[in-house]
Scaffold this active site. Structure first.
Site, PDB file in Angstrom:
ATOM      1  N   TYR A  51      -2.500  -0.977  10.292  1.00 46.16           N
ATOM      2  CA  TYR A  51      -2.446  -1.074   8.836  1.00 46.16           C
ATOM      3  C   TYR A  51      -1.088  -0.586   8.322  1.00 46.16           C
ATOM      4  CZ  TYR A  51      -3.960  -0.666   3.961  1.00 46.16           C
ATOM      5  OH  TYR A  51      -4.070  -0.812   2.601  1.00 46.16           O
ATOM      6  N   SER A  97       0.851  -1.190   0.000  1.00 47.14           N
ATOM      7  CA  SER A  97       0.000   0.000   0.000  1.00 47.14           C
ATOM      8  C   SER A  97       0.883   1.235   0.000  1.00 47.14           C
ATOM      9  CB  SER A  97      -0.870  -0.010   1.264  1.00 47.14           C
ATOM     10  OG  SER A  97      -1.501   1.232   1.478  1.00 47.14           O
TER      11      SER A  97
END
Length: 248
Positions: free
Chosen positions: A152, A139
């Site tokens: 995350y 990401s």
């Protein structure tokens, strides 16, 4: 790109970026193993591919489920030439100092431990075959912090660490390992977060220099290319596919 005679395995393959990868591998001639937490979703996607598709449902943070996935893949197709580890969750937001430990463990288990477990099986199979290619979906949060999402952010930084370690370890043994780092992408997960709010979507679009969020097929195109022979001299790469959101 031609994947005829090859087998690709995609985790998170029932929706979003994973589904787009499945479709692009299949269009290029590959057998495709579709793994997802939703067995119904995975089987439905695989059914559309006919005999070249195989669905699997299970929690890939569970070592036993991961072992079952690869046993099934090998029993059906006899090899795994390339893999895209796309399964992941975003989790809930929270202040760092009050962040719930159970939420931390849940996201780390899926996004990091699950990738690690799959990579171990992929490497074992590819070493016996004499080579292969792995692409992990990280990401933009693998490069930059996502405030309110320590779990995350840590998991996606960790995926890049795993990618680099494996790339170094297997460089001389025929296995290439890379990662794709998507920016804001209009996946079902993102659509759920937006909740049909046009103003919220406009705000998300405005965070991307291109003026819009990415599409799943745009991210998948990079991942599938990294698994192809066209990327034969690329390994250890963390490729940002994010509309210039991160210029490293």
């Amino acid at each position: 790109m031609d994947f005829s005679g090859k087998t690709a395995l995609v985790t998170g393959g029932a929706s979003g970026i994973g589904l787009a990868c499945v479709e692009q591998f299949a269009a290029a001639g590959a057998n495709v193993v579709v793994a997802d937490i939703s067995g119904e979703g995975a089987n439905a996607v695989a059914a559309k591919l006919g005999p070249k598709g195989l669905g699997f449902g299970g929690d890939l943070a569970d070592p036993l489920a991961v072992a079952d996935l690869f046993d099934l893949a090998m029993a059906r197709f006899g090899r795994v030439d390339c893999a895209v580890n796309a399964a992941g969750i975003s989790g809930n937001w929270g202040a760092f100092e009050d962040f719930p430990l159970e939420e931390w463990h849940r996201v780390i288990a899926v996004n990091l431990t699950g990738v690690f477990l799959c990579m171990q099986h992929e490497a074992r199979i590819m070493l016996k075959q004499g080579g292969g290619a792995i692409c992990n979906i990280s990401s933009g949060a693998g490069f930059l912090p996502a405030p309110g999402m320590p779990h995350y952010t840590a998991s996606k930084h960790g995926v890049l660490g795993l990618t680099k370690v494996a790339a170094k370890e297997y460089a001389a043994r025929g296995i290439r390992v890379n990662a794709v780092c998507p920016g804001a992408t209009l996946t079902p997960m993102m659509e759920k977060s937006i909740g049909g709010d046009a103003e919220r979507q406009a705000l998300m679009d405005a965070t991307v220099p291109f003026g819009r969020m990415g599409r799943s097929e745009e991210i998948a195109a990079a991942a599938v290319w990294l698994c192809s022979d066209a990327a034969s001299f690329v390994s250890g790469e963390s490729m940002a596919v994010d509309g210039a959101s991160v210029c490293r």
